[in-house]
Structure formats: structure tokens, C-alpha cells
Design a protein around this motif. Structure first.
Motif, PDB file in Angstrom:
ATOM      1  N   GLY A  96      43.802  24.501  18.577  1.00 36.33           N
ATOM      2  CA  GLY A  96      44.552  25.211  19.609  1.00 36.33           C
ATOM      3  C   GLY A  96      44.719  26.684  19.307  1.00 36.33           C
ATOM      4  N   ILE A  97      44.979  27.012  18.047  1.00 39.63           N
ATOM      5  CA  ILE A  97      45.186  28.428  17.721  1.00 39.63           C
ATOM      6  C   ILE A  97      43.866  29.173  17.520  1.00 39.63           C
ATOM      7  CG2 ILE A  97      47.495  28.104  16.790  1.00 39.63           C
ATOM      8  CD1 ILE A  97      46.341  28.144  13.990  1.00 39.63           C
ATOM      9  N   SER A  98      42.784  28.455  17.205  1.00 40.15           N
ATOM     10  CA  SER A  98      41.505  29.151  17.002  1.00 40.15           C
ATOM     11  C   SER A  98      40.769  29.393  18.320  1.00 40.15           C
ATOM     12  CB  SER A  98      40.614  28.381  16.027  1.00 40.15           C
ATOM     13  OG  SER A  98      40.209  27.162  16.603  1.00 40.15           O
ATOM     14  N   ASP A  99      41.088  28.624  19.359  1.00 36.79           N
ATOM     15  CA  ASP A  99      40.425  28.770  20.652  1.00 36.79           C
ATOM     16  C   ASP A  99      41.504  28.916  21.727  1.00 36.79           C
ATOM     17  OD1 ASP A  99      38.993  28.618  23.001  1.00 36.79           O
ATOM     18  OD2 ASP A  99      37.909  26.783  22.477  1.00 36.79           O
ATOM     19  N   GLU A 100      41.860  30.173  22.017  1.00 37.90           N
ATOM     20  CA  GLU A 100      42.950  30.441  22.959  1.00 37.90           C
ATOM     21  C   GLU A 100      42.728  29.790  24.311  1.00 37.90           C
ATOM     22  OE1 GLU A 100      44.163  34.527  23.252  1.00 37.90           O
ATOM     23  OE2 GLU A 100      43.955  34.804  21.093  1.00 37.90           O
ATOM     24  N   GLY A 101      41.472  29.669  24.732  1.00 35.12           N
ATOM     25  CA  GLY A 101      41.160  29.066  26.017  1.00 35.12           C
ATOM     26  C   GLY A 101      41.508  27.585  26.079  1.00 35.12           C
ATOM     27  N   LYS A 102      41.627  26.963  24.903  1.00 31.14           N
ATOM     28  CA  LYS A 102      41.943  25.528  24.859  1.00 31.14           C
ATOM     29  C   LYS A 102      43.291  25.276  24.184  1.00 31.14           C
ATOM     30  CE  LYS A 102      37.378  23.854  25.427  1.00 31.14           C
ATOM     31  NZ  LYS A 102      36.487  22.769  25.282  1.00 31.14           N
ATOM     32  N   PHE A 103      44.121  26.309  24.103  1.00 30.02           N
ATOM     33  CA  PHE A 103      45.430  26.203  23.461  1.00 30.02           C
ATOM     34  C   PHE A 103      46.263  25.089  24.107  1.00 30.02           C
ATOM     35  CE2 PHE A 103      49.943  27.393  23.162  1.00 30.02           C
ATOM     36  CZ  PHE A 103      50.092  27.475  21.779  1.00 30.02           C
ATOM     37  N   ASP A 104      46.440  25.150  25.437  1.00 29.19           N
ATOM     38  CA  ASP A 104      47.274  24.156  26.131  1.00 29.19           C
ATOM     39  C   ASP A 104      46.739  22.741  25.957  1.00 29.19           C
ATOM     40  OD1 ASP A 104      49.058  26.063  26.969  1.00 29.19           O
ATOM     41  OD2 ASP A 104      48.293  26.183  29.019  1.00 29.19           O
ATOM     42  N   GLU A 105      45.432  22.590  26.093  1.00 27.18           N
ATOM     43  CA  GLU A 105      44.794  21.275  25.970  1.00 27.18           C
ATOM     44  C   GLU A 105      45.050  20.668  24.587  1.00 27.18           C
ATOM     45  OE1 GLU A 105      40.217  19.746  25.509  1.00 27.18           O
ATOM     46  OE2 GLU A 105      40.588  21.337  26.965  1.00 27.18           O
ATOM     47  N   ASN A 106      44.871  21.472  23.545  1.00 29.34           N
ATOM     48  CA  ASN A 106      45.076  20.972  22.185  1.00 29.34           C
ATOM     49  C   ASN A 106      46.546  20.743  21.866  1.00 29.34           C
ATOM     50  OD1 ASN A 106      42.480  20.639  20.657  1.00 29.34           O
ATOM     51  ND2 ASN A 106      42.164  22.643  21.558  1.00 29.34           N
ATOM     52  N   MET A 107      47.442  21.557  22.419  1.00 27.15           N
ATOM     53  CA  MET A 107      48.873  21.338  22.209  1.00 27.15           C
ATOM     54  C   MET A 107      49.298  20.028  22.884  1.00 27.15           C
ATOM     55  SD  MET A 107      50.061  23.587  20.186  1.00 27.15           S
ATOM     56  CE  MET A 107      48.569  24.138  19.381  1.00 27.15           C
ATOM     57  N   LYS A 108      48.702  19.708  24.031  1.00 26.33           N
ATOM     58  CA  LYS A 108      49.003  18.433  24.705  1.00 26.33           C
ATOM     59  C   LYS A 108      48.536  17.260  23.841  1.00 26.33           C
ATOM     60  CE  LYS A 108      48.969  20.148  29.418  1.00 26.33           C
ATOM     61  NZ  LYS A 108      48.157  20.375  30.611  1.00 26.33           N
ATOM     62  N   LYS A 109      47.355  17.398  23.225  1.00 27.28           N
ATOM     63  CA  LYS A 109      46.850  16.334  22.348  1.00 27.28           C
ATOM     64  C   LYS A 109      47.755  16.187  21.118  1.00 27.28           C
ATOM     65  CE  LYS A 109      42.022  16.654  23.748  1.00 27.28           C
ATOM     66  NZ  LYS A 109      40.680  17.083  23.342  1.00 27.28           N
ATOM     67  N   ALA A 110      48.161  17.312  20.545  1.00 29.62           N
ATOM     68  CA  ALA A 110      49.066  17.282  19.389  1.00 29.62           C
ATOM     69  C   ALA A 110      50.388  16.637  19.791  1.00 29.62           C
ATOM     70  CB  ALA A 110      49.293  18.695  18.855  1.00 29.62           C
ATOM     71  N   ASN A 111      50.882  16.989  20.969  1.00 29.72           N
ATOM     72  CA  ASN A 111      52.142  16.433  21.471  1.00 29.72           C
ATOM     73  C   ASN A 111      52.048  14.915  21.624  1.00 29.72           C
ATOM     74  OD1 ASN A 111      54.845  16.728  22.702  1.00 29.72           O
ATOM     75  ND2 ASN A 111      53.785  16.042  24.544  1.00 29.72           N
ATOM     76  N   GLY A 112      50.880  14.409  21.974  1.00 30.13           N
ATOM     77  CA  GLY A 112      50.682  12.976  22.142  1.00 30.13           C
ATOM     78  C   GLY A 112      50.870  12.184  20.866  1.00 30.13           C
ATOM     79  N   LEU A 113      50.860  12.860  19.733  1.00 23.26           N
ATOM     80  CA  LEU A 113      51.050  12.188  18.449  1.00 23.26           C
ATOM     81  C   LEU A 113      52.520  12.131  18.041  1.00 23.26           C
ATOM     82  CD1 LEU A 113      47.967  13.664  16.590  1.00 23.26           C
ATOM     83  CD2 LEU A 113      48.216  11.374  17.556  1.00 23.26           C
ATOM     84  N   TRP A 114      53.392  12.715  18.860  1.00 25.65           N
ATOM     85  CA  TRP A 114      54.836  12.670  18.617  1.00 25.65           C
ATOM     86  C   TRP A 114      55.435  11.501  19.381  1.00 25.65           C
ATOM     87  CZ3 TRP A 114      58.122  15.663  15.603  1.00 25.65           C
ATOM     88  CH2 TRP A 114      57.514  16.715  14.911  1.00 25.65           C
TER      89      TRP A 114
END
Length: 120
Positions: A28-46
Motif C-alpha cells: 500500500g505504501i509503495s504503490d500510491e495508486g493501490k493504497f486504498d485497495e491494500n489498506m482494505k486487504k490489511a483491514n480484512g485481517l483485523w
């Protein structure tokens, strides 16, 4: 039966959940264009929704480096703790921290992050 145990082993390892979580943050932090997408995936692990917190916490993060691989501290029943040492770069400032993730297994045996504690 044996194959089922092997498959379950993949989903019942709390270290894998932490590794996946950190990988989504790094992507998410290395590819700004996919920040939201990766944060949603990370959130899914909570266990509970933390999407807004994740977005605000990592919005200025430039880099995450795993210093020491995640290691299980405790693993009893449906609860586990995993500790990992990280180097996080925010606004050109490096911070070394040790994060302990407390996880809980859901009804399917998948680990979810319940909370974490950060030592700087």
C-alpha cells in the motif's frame, strides 16, 4: 484427512496472518495508486473494522522494513500473540519498534488481529 490437516495448517498459523498484514501495508505504501485497495486487504485481517485508522496511520509512511521475522510468543487455543521488530520510515525519519499482535481464531480457524501493542 491428512490433506485437510495440511490445508488447515496454512490457515491456522498466526505468523502467516501477520506476514500477510505487513505485506499489504508495504504494498500500500509503495504503490500510491493501490493504497486504498491494500489498506482494505490489511483491514480484512483485523477482527473489527479499522480501515480509517489504517489509512490515517500509514498515509505518511514511506517504508516498512521487517528487522526480525515474526515469532509466536504464545499460542493457546483460539488466542495467539506474535511479535515482530520493524523499522518504519515516516517523513524521512526512521523509527525502530517492536509490535506484538494479539490474534484470535474465528470459527473457521482463520486468525484475525484483535489488537496490537507497540514498543519504541
Amino acid at each position: 484427512m491428512k490433506k485437510e490437516k495440511e490445508l488447515n495448517k496454512q490457515t491456522d498459523n498466526p505468523i502467516e496472518t501477520v506476514n500477510d498484514y505487513l505485506e499489504y501495508l508495504k504494498r500500500g505504501i509503495s504503490d500510491e495508486g493501490k493504497f486504498d485497495e491494500n489498506m482494505k486487504k490489511a483491514n480484512g485481517l483485523w477482527e473489527k473494522d479499522r480501515l480509517n485508522t489504517l489509512k490515517s496511520n500509514y498515509k505518511t509512511t514511506k517504508k516498512i522494513v521487517i528487522v526480525n521475522e515474526p515469532a509466536v510468543v504464545t499460542n493457546k487455543g483460539k488466542n495467539a500473540s506474535v511479535k515482530v521488530k520493524l523499522k518504519v520510515t515516516n517523513n524521512n525519519k526512521d523509527t525502530d519498534m517492536t509490535v506484538t499482535y494479539n490474534l484470535v481464531a474465528d470459527s473457521n480457524g482463520k486468525w484475525k488481529i484483535k489488537n496490537n501493542a507497540i514498543e519504541k
